[in-house]
Design a protein around this motif. Structure first.
Motif, PDB file in Angstrom:
ATOM      1  N   VAL A  79       0.841  -1.204   0.000  1.00 35.61           N
ATOM      2  CA  VAL A  79       0.000   0.000   0.000  1.00 35.61           C
ATOM      3  C   VAL A  79       0.876   1.254   0.000  1.00 35.61           C
ATOM      4  N   GLY A  80       1.882   1.286   0.842  1.00 39.72           N
ATOM      5  CA  GLY A  80       2.770   2.439   0.916  1.00 39.72           C
ATOM      6  C   GLY A  80       3.486   2.699  -0.393  1.00 39.72           C
ATOM      7  N   LYS A  81       3.953   1.650  -1.028  1.00 38.19           N
ATOM      8  CA  LYS A  81       4.644   1.784  -2.314  1.00 38.19           C
ATOM      9  C   LYS A  81       3.712   2.374  -3.371  1.00 38.19           C
ATOM     10  N   LYS A  82       2.469   1.872  -3.428  1.00 37.28           N
ATOM     11  CA  LYS A  82       1.504   2.391  -4.401  1.00 37.28           C
ATOM     12  C   LYS A  82       1.173   3.856  -4.116  1.00 37.28           C
ATOM     13  N   LEU A  83       1.001   4.188  -2.853  1.00 41.61           N
ATOM     14  CA  LEU A  83       0.671   5.556  -2.473  1.00 41.61           C
ATOM     15  C   LEU A  83       1.838   6.498  -2.762  1.00 41.61           C
ATOM     16  N   LEU A  84       3.050   6.044  -2.508  1.00 46.46           N
ATOM     17  CA  LEU A  84       4.231   6.858  -2.803  1.00 46.46           C
ATOM     18  C   LEU A  84       4.359   7.083  -4.310  1.00 46.46           C
ATOM     19  N   GLN A  85       4.180   6.057  -5.106  1.00 47.64           N
ATOM     20  CA  GLN A  85       4.272   6.216  -6.560  1.00 47.64           C
ATOM     21  C   GLN A  85       3.180   7.145  -7.084  1.00 47.64           C
ATOM     22  N   PHE A  86       1.979   7.024  -6.537  1.00 50.62           N
ATOM     23  CA  PHE A  86       0.877   7.912  -6.914  1.00 50.62           C
ATOM     24  C   PHE A  86       1.224   9.364  -6.569  1.00 50.62           C
ATOM     25  N   SER A  87       1.872   9.557  -5.429  1.00 50.52           N
ATOM     26  CA  SER A  87       2.314  10.897  -5.016  1.00 50.52           C
ATOM     27  C   SER A  87       3.307  11.468  -6.010  1.00 50.52           C
ATOM     28  N   LEU A  88       4.299  10.671  -6.362  1.00 49.22           N
ATOM     29  CA  LEU A  88       5.327  11.131  -7.297  1.00 49.22           C
ATOM     30  C   LEU A  88       4.736  11.403  -8.677  1.00 49.22           C
ATOM     31  N   ASP A  89       3.787  10.582  -9.110  1.00 45.61           N
ATOM     32  CA  ASP A  89       3.107  10.810 -10.386  1.00 45.61           C
ATOM     33  C   ASP A  89       2.357  12.140 -10.370  1.00 45.61           C
ATOM     34  N   ASN A  90       1.687  12.428  -9.261  1.00 47.15           N
ATOM     35  CA  ASN A  90       0.958  13.695  -9.132  1.00 47.15           C
ATOM     36  C   ASN A  90       1.908  14.883  -9.121  1.00 47.15           C
ATOM     37  N   LEU A  91       3.058  14.730  -8.491  1.00 43.81           N
ATOM     38  CA  LEU A  91       4.046  15.812  -8.466  1.00 43.81           C
ATOM     39  C   LEU A  91       4.623  16.061  -9.860  1.00 43.81           C
ATOM     40  N   THR A  92       4.824  14.992 -10.620  1.00 41.20           N
ATOM     41  CA  THR A  92       5.318  15.132 -11.993  1.00 41.20           C
ATOM     42  C   THR A  92       4.324  15.936 -12.830  1.00 41.20           C
ATOM     43  N   LYS A  93       3.040  15.689 -12.633  1.00 42.32           N
ATOM     44  CA  LYS A  93       1.995  16.391 -13.399  1.00 42.32           C
ATOM     45  C   LYS A  93       1.998  17.900 -13.149  1.00 42.32           C
ATOM     46  N   ILE A  94       2.454  18.320 -11.969  1.00 40.65           N
ATOM     47  CA  ILE A  94       2.481  19.761 -11.673  1.00 40.65           C
ATOM     48  C   ILE A  94       3.893  20.331 -11.804  1.00 40.65           C
ATOM     49  N   ASN A  95       4.768  19.558 -12.428  1.00 41.83           N
ATOM     50  CA  ASN A  95       6.145  19.991 -12.706  1.00 41.83           C
ATOM     51  C   ASN A  95       6.998  20.242 -11.476  1.00 41.83           C
ATOM     52  N   ALA A  96       6.706  19.568 -10.393  1.00 36.70           N
ATOM     53  CA  ALA A  96       7.607  19.624  -9.239  1.00 36.70           C
ATOM     54  C   ALA A  96       8.884  18.888  -9.625  1.00 36.70           C
ATOM     55  N   ASN A  97      10.031  19.403  -9.198  1.00 38.87           N
ATOM     56  CA  ASN A  97      11.276  18.741  -9.577  1.00 38.87           C
ATOM     57  C   ASN A  97      12.026  18.136  -8.402  1.00 38.87           C
ATOM     58  N   LEU A  98      11.395  18.102  -7.220  1.00 38.64           N
ATOM     59  CA  LEU A  98      11.993  17.412  -6.086  1.00 38.64           C
ATOM     60  C   LEU A  98      10.914  17.083  -5.063  1.00 38.64           C
ATOM     61  N   CYS A  99      10.961  15.873  -4.558  1.00 43.81           N
ATOM     62  CA  CYS A  99      10.130  15.465  -3.432  1.00 43.81           C
ATOM     63  C   CYS A  99      11.077  15.055  -2.315  1.00 43.81           C
ATOM     64  N   TRP A 100      10.923  15.670  -1.158  1.00 40.75           N
ATOM     65  CA  TRP A 100      11.781  15.351  -0.019  1.00 40.75           C
ATOM     66  C   TRP A 100      10.904  15.127   1.212  1.00 40.75           C
ATOM     67  N   CYS A 101      11.495  14.489   2.211  1.00 33.87           N
ATOM     68  CA  CYS A 101      10.751  14.256   3.447  1.00 33.87           C
ATOM     69  C   CYS A 101      11.708  14.148   4.620  1.00 33.87           C
ATOM     70  N   ASN A 102      11.163  14.310   5.798  1.00 31.73           N
ATOM     71  CA  ASN A 102      11.854  13.965   7.031  1.00 31.73           C
ATOM     72  C   ASN A 102      11.318  12.592   7.412  1.00 31.73           C
ATOM     73  N   ALA A 103      12.139  11.575   7.195  1.00 28.12           N
ATOM     74  CA  ALA A 103      11.668  10.202   7.405  1.00 28.12           C
ATOM     75  C   ALA A 103      11.977   9.736   8.822  1.00 28.12           C
ATOM     76  N   ARG A 104      10.992   9.130   9.441  1.00 34.01           N
ATOM     77  CA  ARG A 104      11.248   8.489  10.732  1.00 34.01           C
ATOM     78  C   ARG A 104      12.313   7.423  10.540  1.00 34.01           C
ATOM     79  N   GLU A 105      13.108   7.236  11.560  1.00 36.67           N
ATOM     80  CA  GLU A 105      14.217   6.288  11.479  1.00 36.67           C
ATOM     81  C   GLU A 105      13.758   4.916  10.997  1.00 36.67           C
ATOM     82  N   GLU A 106      12.609   4.448  11.472  1.00 32.78           N
ATOM     83  CA  GLU A 106      12.124   3.121  11.091  1.00 32.78           C
ATOM     84  C   GLU A 106      11.582   3.073   9.659  1.00 32.78           C
ATOM     85  N   ALA A 107      11.390   4.233   9.025  1.00 31.93           N
ATOM     86  CA  ALA A 107      10.861   4.270   7.654  1.00 31.93           C
ATOM     87  C   ALA A 107      11.937   4.507   6.597  1.00 31.93           C
ATOM     88  N   VAL A 108      13.166   4.767   7.011  1.00 31.95           N
ATOM     89  CA  VAL A 108      14.235   5.109   6.071  1.00 31.95           C
ATOM     90  C   VAL A 108      14.423   4.026   5.014  1.00 31.95           C
TER      91      VAL A 108
END
Length: 140
Positions: free
Chosen positions: A87-116
């Motif tokens: 589920v997380g992988k699909k949601l992350l890819q959907f997020s990146l696809d949406n960012l591409t559509k609006i011409n964002a050129n970087l997605c960054w996050c503060n990841a919890r240690e257990e999510a790195v």
């Protein structure tokens, strides 16, 4: 699993944020600065019309990076019953696809240690050192 992905409203994120990310805090701690900005959008993963995953994407500049059209991924949470089921992988890819559509050129996050490791497996790189967000925990 037939996961449906779509845009949602900020308030739709609150129950999962509280359950997964901020359970030891008040419900008010689940509202993020910037949630209601026009440039912010929220995405949800649904199974049989049940919201089982969320993520928020905020137009937020981080001087660590040179790109000018940056979005910060915040508050990604998957219901505990659906961890490690893709589920997380699909949601992350959907997020990146949406960012591409609006011409964002970087997605960054503060990841919890257990999510790195999850983010690394999905193409993200660690930048910087571990830091602590008070009452939340270690992040990169």
């Amino acid at each position: 699993m037939n996961i449906q992905l779509r845009k949602i409203q900020a308030q739709d994120c609150i129950p999962l944020r509280h359950m997964v990310l901020r359970g030891n805090h008040s419900i008010e701690a689940c509202f993020f600065l910037g949630d209601e900005l026009k440039s912010t959008f929220h995405l949800g993963a649904f199974l049989n019309n049940d919201l089982i995953g969320i993520v928020s994407l905020m137009n937020n500049y981080n001087s660590t990076f040179k790109q000018n059209q940056q979005y910060q991924l915040r508050g990604m949470a998957i219901h505990p019953n659906y961890h490690s089921k893709g589920v997380g992988k699909k949601l992350l890819q959907f997020s990146l696809d949406n960012l591409t559509k609006i011409n964002a050129n970087l997605c960054w996050c503060n990841a919890r240690e257990e999510a790195v490791e999850f983010y690394k497996k999905n193409g993200f790189q660690v930048k910087g050192s571990k830091f602590i967000i008070p009452e939340i925990g270690a992040h990169y």
